[in-house]
Design a protein around this motif. Structure first.
Motif, PDB file in Angstrom:
ATOM      1  N   ARG A  74       0.844  -1.202   0.000  1.00 18.67           N
ATOM      2  CA  ARG A  74       0.000   0.000   0.000  1.00 18.67           C
ATOM      3  C   ARG A  74       0.877   1.249   0.000  1.00 18.67           C
ATOM      4  N   HIS A  75       0.311   2.360  -0.373  1.00 16.61           N
ATOM      5  CA  HIS A  75       0.978   3.687  -0.351  1.00 16.61           C
ATOM      6  C   HIS A  75       2.250   3.712  -1.211  1.00 16.61           C
ATOM      7  N   THR A  76       2.282   2.962  -2.298  1.00 13.06           N
ATOM      8  CA  THR A  76       3.482   2.954  -3.148  1.00 13.06           C
ATOM      9  C   THR A  76       3.144   3.230  -4.604  1.00 13.06           C
ATOM     10  N   GLY A  77       1.991   3.868  -4.839  1.00 10.93           N
ATOM     11  CA  GLY A  77       1.570   4.169  -6.213  1.00 10.93           C
ATOM     12  C   GLY A  77       2.412   5.269  -6.834  1.00 10.93           C
ATOM     13  N   LYS A  78       2.082   5.627  -8.046  1.00  8.49           N
ATOM     14  CA  LYS A  78       2.858   6.632  -8.788  1.00  8.49           C
ATOM     15  C   LYS A  78       2.916   7.969  -8.070  1.00  8.49           C
ATOM     16  N   GLY A  79       1.849   8.327  -7.400  1.00  5.41           N
ATOM     17  CA  GLY A  79       1.805   9.612  -6.705  1.00  5.41           C
ATOM     18  C   GLY A  79       2.703   9.692  -5.481  1.00  5.41           C
ATOM     19  N   LYS A  80       3.145   8.545  -4.978  1.00 10.14           N
ATOM     20  CA  LYS A  80       3.991   8.511  -3.782  1.00 10.14           C
ATOM     21  C   LYS A  80       5.475   8.453  -4.120  1.00 10.14           C
ATOM     22  N   ARG A  81       5.795   8.286  -5.408  1.00 10.80           N
ATOM     23  CA  ARG A  81       7.201   8.103  -5.795  1.00 10.80           C
ATOM     24  C   ARG A  81       7.862   9.441  -6.056  1.00 10.80           C
ATOM     25  N   ARG A  82       9.046   9.628  -5.472  1.00 12.35           N
ATOM     26  CA  ARG A  82       9.782  10.880  -5.668  1.00 12.35           C
ATOM     27  C   ARG A  82      10.962  10.698  -6.618  1.00 12.35           C
ATOM     28  N   GLY A  83      11.735   9.617  -6.425  1.00  9.35           N
ATOM     29  CA  GLY A  83      12.910   9.382  -7.255  1.00  9.35           C
ATOM     30  C   GLY A  83      12.556   8.720  -8.575  1.00  9.35           C
ATOM     31  N   THR A  84      13.500   8.761  -9.518  1.00 13.33           N
ATOM     32  CA  THR A  84      13.302   8.071 -10.786  1.00 13.33           C
ATOM     33  C   THR A  84      13.350   6.571 -10.535  1.00 13.33           C
ATOM     34  N   ARG A  85      12.962   5.807 -11.540  1.00 17.76           N
ATOM     35  CA  ARG A  85      12.962   4.354 -11.397  1.00 17.76           C
ATOM     36  C   ARG A  85      14.378   3.864 -11.076  1.00 17.76           C
ATOM     37  N   ASN A  86      15.351   4.463 -11.740  1.00 23.24           N
ATOM     38  CA  ASN A  86      16.744   4.056 -11.540  1.00 23.24           C
ATOM     39  C   ASN A  86      17.247   4.427 -10.142  1.00 23.24           C
ATOM     40  N   ALA A  87      16.750   5.543  -9.606  1.00 21.75           N
ATOM     41  CA  ALA A  87      17.157   5.959  -8.262  1.00 21.75           C
ATOM     42  C   ALA A  87      16.554   5.035  -7.205  1.00 21.75           C
ATOM     43  N   ARG A  88      15.349   4.555  -7.480  1.00 21.85           N
ATOM     44  CA  ARG A  88      14.670   3.690  -6.513  1.00 21.85           C
ATOM     45  C   ARG A  88      15.236   2.266  -6.528  1.00 21.85           C
ATOM     46  N   MET A  89      15.526   1.742  -7.708  1.00 20.14           N
ATOM     47  CA  MET A  89      16.121   0.404  -7.841  1.00 20.14           C
ATOM     48  C   MET A  89      17.074   0.445  -9.027  1.00 20.14           C
ATOM     49  N   PRO A  90      18.376   0.690  -8.769  1.00 22.61           N
ATOM     50  CA  PRO A  90      19.329   0.898  -9.863  1.00 22.61           C
ATOM     51  C   PRO A  90      19.413  -0.286 -10.822  1.00 22.61           C
ATOM     52  N   VAL A  91      19.470   0.047 -12.112  1.00 21.11           N
ATOM     53  CA  VAL A  91      19.591  -0.973 -13.159  1.00 21.11           C
ATOM     54  C   VAL A  91      20.880  -1.759 -12.955  1.00 21.11           C
ATOM     55  N   LYS A  92      21.936  -1.066 -12.537  1.00 18.49           N
ATOM     56  CA  LYS A  92      23.233  -1.713 -12.313  1.00 18.49           C
ATOM     57  C   LYS A  92      23.128  -2.794 -11.231  1.00 18.49           C
ATOM     58  N   LYS A  93      22.409  -2.494 -10.161  1.00 21.66           N
ATOM     59  CA  LYS A  93      22.239  -3.456  -9.061  1.00 21.66           C
ATOM     60  C   LYS A  93      21.483  -4.687  -9.563  1.00 21.66           C
ATOM     61  N   LEU A  94      20.423  -4.462 -10.349  1.00 18.07           N
ATOM     62  CA  LEU A  94      19.654  -5.575 -10.907  1.00 18.07           C
ATOM     63  C   LEU A  94      20.549  -6.445 -11.796  1.00 18.07           C
ATOM     64  N   TRP A  95      21.349  -5.785 -12.620  1.00 14.93           N
ATOM     65  CA  TRP A  95      22.273  -6.489 -13.521  1.00 14.93           C
ATOM     66  C   TRP A  95      23.280  -7.327 -12.723  1.00 14.93           C
TER      67      TRP A  95
END
Length: 129
Positions: A74-95
């Protein structure tokens, strides 16, 4: 009723707290107003006419309840997000995580003799893309 500003300041200093934490007995204002030294204030503190109030509780109950809801998603929809997708979960970390999983699997297969070292190396190089 006389002003007890001076007595309150002295009491705060003696008790080692702020003025807002000093409680003065409203029924004994006349007796307290006669106190004009630290010694007198200490006597009043011993006599329970002046007391130190307990700290105000800052409850975390609402914060805990919110964290339980957030764990459920809950409370994690688009309106609650401040950082970019990469800032929230870095692509490098996923890789990196993906590479580590693949490499761990290859090592496991090589150790279990499911694949030989040549095929291991070939897959190791290919896993990177």
């Amino acid at each position: 009723m006389s002003s007890l500003k001076f007595q309150k300041r002295l009491a705060a200093d003696v008790l080692g707290c702020g003025k807002r934490k000093v409680w003065i007995d409203p029924n004994e204002t006349s007796e307290i107003s006669l106190a004009n030294s630290r010694k007198d204030i200490k006597k009043l503190i011993d006599g329970m006419l002046i007391m130190k109030l307990p700290p105000i509780m800052h409850s975390r109950a609402r914060a805990r309840r919110r964290m339980v809801a957030k764990r459920k998603g809950r409370h994690t929809g688009k309106g609650k997000r401040r950082g970019t997708r990469n800032a929230r979960m870095p692509v490098k970390k996923l890789w990196m995580d993906r590479q580590r999983v693949l490499r761990r699997l290859l090592r496991k297969y090589r150790a279990a003799d499911k694949i030989d070292r040549h095929f291991y190396h070939d897959c190791y190089v290919k896993s990177k893309g």
